[in-house]
Enzyme design. Structure first.
Site, PDB file in Angstrom:
ATOM      1  N   LYS A 154       0.774  -1.305   0.165  1.00 54.13           N
ATOM      2  CA  LYS A 154      -0.040   0.215  -0.057  1.00 54.13           C
ATOM      3  C   LYS A 154       0.708   1.117   0.031  1.00 54.13           C
ATOM      4  CE  LYS A 154      -1.965   3.038   2.654  1.00 54.13           C
ATOM      5  NZ  LYS A 154      -2.036   4.240   1.834  1.00 54.13           N
ATOM      6  N   GLU A 229       9.068   0.908  11.154  1.00 55.14           N
ATOM      7  CA  GLU A 229      10.100   1.988  11.019  1.00 55.14           C
ATOM      8  C   GLU A 229       9.445   3.261  11.068  1.00 55.14           C
ATOM      9  OE1 GLU A 229      13.329   1.163  10.700  1.00 55.14           O
ATOM     10  OE2 GLU A 229      13.615  -0.833   9.692  1.00 55.14           O
ATOM     11  N   CYS A 263      13.250  10.380   7.635  1.00 52.31           N
ATOM     12  CA  CYS A 263      13.259   9.821   8.918  1.00 52.31           C
ATOM     13  C   CYS A 263      14.521  10.129   9.715  1.00 52.31           C
ATOM     14  CB  CYS A 263      12.763   8.465   8.961  1.00 52.31           C
ATOM     15  SG  CYS A 263      13.842   7.190   7.957  1.00 52.31           S
ATOM     16  N   GLU A 354       9.350  15.722  15.971  1.00 56.35           N
ATOM     17  CA  GLU A 354       9.832  15.434  14.482  1.00 56.35           C
ATOM     18  C   GLU A 354       8.955  16.626  13.911  1.00 56.35           C
ATOM     19  OE1 GLU A 354       8.429  12.026  12.515  1.00 56.35           O
ATOM     20  OE2 GLU A 354      10.553  11.801  11.596  1.00 56.35           O
TER      21      GLU A 354
HETATM   22  P1  NAP Z   1       1.887   8.173   8.040  1.00 56.72           P
HETATM   23  O1  NAP Z   1       0.785   9.338   8.199  1.00 56.72           O
HETATM   24  O2  NAP Z   1       2.026   7.424   9.547  1.00 56.72           O
HETATM   25  O3  NAP Z   1       1.437   7.048   6.856  1.00 56.72           O
HETATM   26  C1  NAP Z   1       2.181   6.351   6.655  1.00 56.72           C
HETATM   27  C2  NAP Z   1       1.399   5.099   5.685  1.00 56.72           C
HETATM   28  O4  NAP Z   1       0.319   4.594   6.569  1.00 56.72           O
HETATM   29  C3  NAP Z   1       0.766   5.633   4.781  1.00 56.72           C
HETATM   30  O5  NAP Z   1       0.712   4.631   3.522  1.00 56.72           O
HETATM   31  C4  NAP Z   1      -0.746   5.780   5.287  1.00 56.72           C
HETATM   32  O6  NAP Z   1      -1.614   5.834   4.300  1.00 56.72           O
HETATM   33  C5  NAP Z   1      -0.841   4.623   6.203  1.00 56.72           C
HETATM   34  N1  NAP Z   1      -1.741   4.673   7.264  1.00 56.72           N
HETATM   35  C6  NAP Z   1      -2.507   5.716   7.729  1.00 56.72           C
HETATM   36  N2  NAP Z   1      -3.432   5.203   8.698  1.00 56.72           N
HETATM   37  C7  NAP Z   1      -3.323   4.093   8.823  1.00 56.72           C
HETATM   38  C8  NAP Z   1      -3.781   3.037   9.453  1.00 56.72           C
HETATM   39  N3  NAP Z   1      -4.798   3.327  10.499  1.00 56.72           N
HETATM   40  N4  NAP Z   1      -3.690   1.733   9.571  1.00 56.72           N
HETATM   41  C9  NAP Z   1      -2.642   1.390   8.488  1.00 56.72           C
HETATM   42  N5  NAP Z   1      -2.045   2.344   7.572  1.00 56.72           N
HETATM   43  C10 NAP Z   1      -2.399   3.449   7.738  1.00 56.72           C
HETATM   44  O7  NAP Z   1       3.364   8.490   7.783  1.00 56.72           O
HETATM   45  P2  NAP Z   1       3.794   9.479   6.711  1.00 56.72           P
HETATM   46  O8  NAP Z   1       3.180  10.912   6.955  1.00 56.72           O
HETATM   47  O9  NAP Z   1       3.303   9.022   5.472  1.00 56.72           O
HETATM   48  O10 NAP Z   1       5.418   9.591   6.826  1.00 56.72           O
HETATM   49  C11 NAP Z   1       6.174  10.249   7.489  1.00 56.72           C
HETATM   50  C12 NAP Z   1       6.530   9.635   8.739  1.00 56.72           C
HETATM   51  O11 NAP Z   1       7.196   8.290   8.422  1.00 56.72           O
HETATM   52  C13 NAP Z   1       7.431  10.334   9.575  1.00 56.72           C
HETATM   53  O12 NAP Z   1       7.023  10.182  10.913  1.00 56.72           O
HETATM   54  C14 NAP Z   1       8.817   9.682   9.159  1.00 56.72           C
HETATM   55  O13 NAP Z   1       9.730   9.861  10.274  1.00 56.72           O
HETATM   56  C15 NAP Z   1       8.230   8.094   9.199  1.00 56.72           C
HETATM   57  N6  NAP Z   1       9.400   7.278   8.436  1.00 56.72           N
HETATM   58  C16 NAP Z   1      10.145   6.311   9.050  1.00 56.72           C
HETATM   59  C17 NAP Z   1      10.950   5.595   8.384  1.00 56.72           C
HETATM   60  C18 NAP Z   1      12.132   4.833   8.851  1.00 56.72           C
HETATM   61  O14 NAP Z   1      12.616   3.850   8.281  1.00 56.72           O
HETATM   62  N7  NAP Z   1      12.151   4.692  10.189  1.00 56.72           N
HETATM   63  C19 NAP Z   1      11.372   5.948   7.059  1.00 56.72           C
HETATM   64  C20 NAP Z   1      10.484   6.908   6.292  1.00 56.72           C
HETATM   65  C21 NAP Z   1       9.620   7.814   6.836  1.00 56.72           C
HETATM   66  P3  NAP Z   1      -2.335   7.282   3.913  1.00 56.72           P
HETATM   67  O15 NAP Z   1      -1.129   7.854   2.876  1.00 56.72           O
HETATM   68  O16 NAP Z   1      -3.610   6.962   2.936  1.00 56.72           O
HETATM   69  O17 NAP Z   1      -2.716   8.173   5.081  1.00 56.72           O
END
Ligand code: NAP
Length: 451
Positions: A154, A229, A263, A354
Site C-alpha cells: 500500500k 520503521e 526519517c 519531529e
Molecule cells: P503516516 O501518516 O503514518 O502514514 C504512513 C502510511 O500508513 C501511509 O501509507 C498511510 O496511508 C498509512 N496509514 C495511515 N493510517 C493507517 C492506519 N490506520 N492503518 C494502516 N495504515 C495507515 O506517515 P507519513 O506521514 O506518510 O510519513 C512520515 C512519517 O514516516 C515520519 O514520521 C517519518 O519519520 C516516518 N518514516 C520512517 C522511516 C524509517 O525507516 N524509520 C522512513 C521513512 C519515514 P495514507 O497515505 O493513505 O494516509
C-alpha cells in the site's frame, strides 16, 4: 469509487487521478495472493533467485522513467530520484541472493537428527509513507519475496505513482501474476485491512510513530508479527576537536536532503559550546548555498515539500521559533520553503518533536557526557552522526548514543548491505543487511528419529 488527485508539488499541476482500492478488492487481492504464494514458495530456490534478478534488470531498464515519475509526484531532485530508482534495482539484486542462502541449522541431539527450516509466512502486507515512496517499498517487498512470500503493497495516498509502476514492472519481468500486488488507497481502509485480515501474516509498516502504534496494537490482536520503521529526531554531534569546516559544509545535506522529509534527518545539531560561534559562522554560508529549486534541474539539491497540507504543518512549528538564519527558496506556485536554522532551548517543541521539514535546531553542549545525555533525551533513536578527531571519543559516543544507525565523521546511514532500523519509539525490528529475509520467515524445528 473514491480517488486521489495526484499533484506535482513543484508547480501544483494535476498529474493523475488514482482510484482507491475498496475494501472488497483488498480481500480479493489477499485471496489471489494466497494462491500465487503457494506456487512461488514451491519453486526451486534458484528459480526464485532468477525471477528476482529479472525483476532487478527490468527496474534497471526503467531507472530514468521511475526517476522522472518521482520528480513529478514527490518533487525529489532528479539526481536523488535517479539514485532512488537505482537503489530499488540494487535491493532486488541483493535480495536475489537470498533464496539460495536461507540456511537452516543442524543441531546436535541424541537419537536422531535435528534441523531447522526458514519457512515463508504467506502473504505479507507492506505499508509505506510518502517521503521515499519506492526505496522504502523495496526494503519490504524484495526480501519478503526472496523468502517465498507474496506481497501486497500500500503506497501513501499522496505518492502512489512509482509504486504502481513497480507493480507493472514486476509483471513485465515475468514475476507470477498476483504475487506482488500494489493497492493504492486510504490508510484507514487498505492499510487497516492488511492489519485486520487474518490471512495477511505479517505487516511491515513505515510511517509516523502515532500510526505505527495503532498498527502494532492491531497486529497484537492476532499475534501478527510486525516490523515498524517510525519517526526520528536524530542528533548530529559536533565536538570542538572535529574538522569544523567539513562538519559545517556537510550539515545542510544531513538535514535538508529531501527537504528534511527524511526519517534520518539530523534535525538536532549539537555543537560543543566552546566552538558554537565559529561553527555558526561556517554553517550560515553553507545553508545559503544549499540550492533549492526546480527538481528537474540537475544541479538542484532540494525541491518543494510534498503537499500544501504538509508545508502548513511544518510552518506551524515556526510561529514563535527563534530563527538564527535561513537559506533561500523560489516564490510562486509550488510548496516551497527555505531551509531554516533555529537556536531554541533544549525543551522547546521544535527541539524535541519531529518536524519532517527543512528545519534544524542548533543546541550547544558542555562536554562528552552532556552530548550523549542530550542526544538520548528523545523518545526517538533512529540515526545520527558524530564529528570528532578523537578515535576513542568516536567509539565511546557511538556506543553511548541510543540509536539504530550512526556514522562517525560522515552522515551515511542507509546501505542495502547493512541493517537499518530504530531504537525506542523509532521502531521495532531491522530491514536490509545480510539477514533481511529472516524476519519474513518462521523458524521450524524438525527432529528425525533414527529409530
Ligand atoms: P503516516 O501518516 O503514518 O502514514 C504512513 C502510511 O500508513 C501511509 O501509507 C498511510 O496511508 C498509512 N496509514 C495511515 N493510517 C493507517 C492506519 N490506520 N492503518 C494502516 N495504515 C495507515 O506517515 P507519513 O506521514 O506518510 O510519513 C512520515 C512519517 O514516516 C515520519 O514520521 C517519518 O519519520 C516516518 N518514516 C520512517 C522511516 C524509517 O525507516 N524509520 C522512513 C521513512 C519515514 P495514507 O497515505 O493513505 O494516509
Amino acid at each position: 469509487m473514491s480517488s486521489t488527485t495526484v499533484i506535482n508539488p513543484a508547480d501544483e499541476s494535476v498529474i493523475a487521478e488514482v482510484p482507491h482500492t475498496p475494501l472488497e478488492a483488498v480481500d480479493e487481492a489477499v485471496a489471489r495472493a494466497i494462491i500465487a504464494q503457494r506456487s512461488w514458495a514451491a519453486l526451486a530456490p534458484a528459480d526464485r533467485a532468477r525471477a528476482l534478478r529479472r525483476f532487478a534488470e527490468t527496474v534497471d531498464g526503467a531507472v530514468e522513467e521511475l526517476a522522472a515519475l518521482e520528480v513529478q509526484n514527490s518533487g525529489h531532485p532528479i539526481g536523488s530520484a535517479r539514485w532512488e530508482a537505482g537503489h530499488v534495482r540494487d535491493v532486488l539484486n541483493f535480495a536475489s541472493g537470498m533464496p539460495e542462502r536461507l540456511n537452516g541449522a543442524q543441531i546436535p541431539v541424541a537419537g536422531g537428527i535435528d534441523v531447522t527450516f526458514h519457512e515463508p509466512l504467506g502473504v505479507v502486507g507492506v505499508i509505506v509513507p510518502w517521503n521515499f515512496p519506492m526505496t522504502i517499498a523495496s526494503w519490504g517487498f524484495a526480501p519478503a519475496l526472496a523468502a517465498g512470500n507474496a506481497v501486497l503493497l500500500k503506497p501513501a495516498d499522496w505518492t502512489p505513482l512509482t509504486a504502481m509502476r513497480l507493480g507493472e514492472l514486476a509483471l513485465e519481468s515475468g514475476l507470477p501474476e498476483h504475487l506482488f500486488q500494489v493497492l493504492p488507497g486510504r490508510g484507514s481502509v487498505v492499510g487497516e485491512r492488511f492489519v485486520t485480515h487474518p490471512e495477511v501474516r505479517k505487516i511491515v509498516f513505515t510511517g509516523s510513530t502515532e500510526v505505527g502504534k495503532r498498527v502494532a496494537a492491531g497486529c497484537a490482536e492476532q499475534v501478527k508479527p510486525v516490523t515498524l520503521e517510525l519517526g526520528g529526531k536524530s542528533a548530529n554531534i559536533v565536538f570542538a576537536d572535529a574538522d569544523l569546516e567539513k562538519a559545517a559544509s556537510t550539515a545542510p545535506g544531513s538535514v535538508f536532503d529531501n527537504a528534511g522529509q527524511d526519517c534520518c534527518a539530523r534535525s538536532r545539531l549539537l555543537v560543543e559550546r566552546s566552538v558554537l560561534e565559529r561553527f555558526l559562522e561556517l554553517l550560515e554560508p553553507a545553508v545559503q548555498a544549499w540550492k533549492v529549486g526546480d527538481p528537474a534541474d540537475e544541479t538542484t539539491e532540494m525541491g518543494p515539500l510534498v503537499s500544501a497540507a504538509h508545508r502548513d504543518s511544518v510552518l506551524g512549528f515556526l510561529d514563535d521559533a527563534p530563527v538564527a538564519f535561513r537559506g533561500t527558496a523560489p516564490d510562486g506556485a509550488g510548496y516551497w520553503m527555505a531551509p531554516t536554522v533555529l537556536l531554541p532551548s533544549r525543551d522547546d517543541r521544535v527541539a524535541t518533536e519531529e518536524i519532517f521539514g527543512p528545519v534544524v535546531s542548533v543546541l550547544p553542549f558542555d562536554d562528552e557526557a552532556d552530548a550523549i545525555a542530550l542526544a538520548n533525551s528523545s523518545i526517538y533513536g533512529l540515526s545520527g552522526s558524530i564529528w570528532t578527531r578523537d578515535l576513542g571519543r568516536g567509539i565511546r559516543v557511538a556506543r553511548g548514543v541510543e540509536s539504530g544507525n550512526l556514522s562517525v565523521n560522515s552522515h551515511s546511514s542507509v546501505r542495502y548491505t547493512t541493517p537499518f532500523g530504530g531504537m525506542k519509539q523509532s521502531g521495532l525490528g531491522r530491514e536490509l543487511g545480510p539477514d533481511a529475509a529472516l524476519p519474513f520467515t518462521e523458524t521450524k524445528n524438525v527432529f528425525f528419529s533414527q529409530e
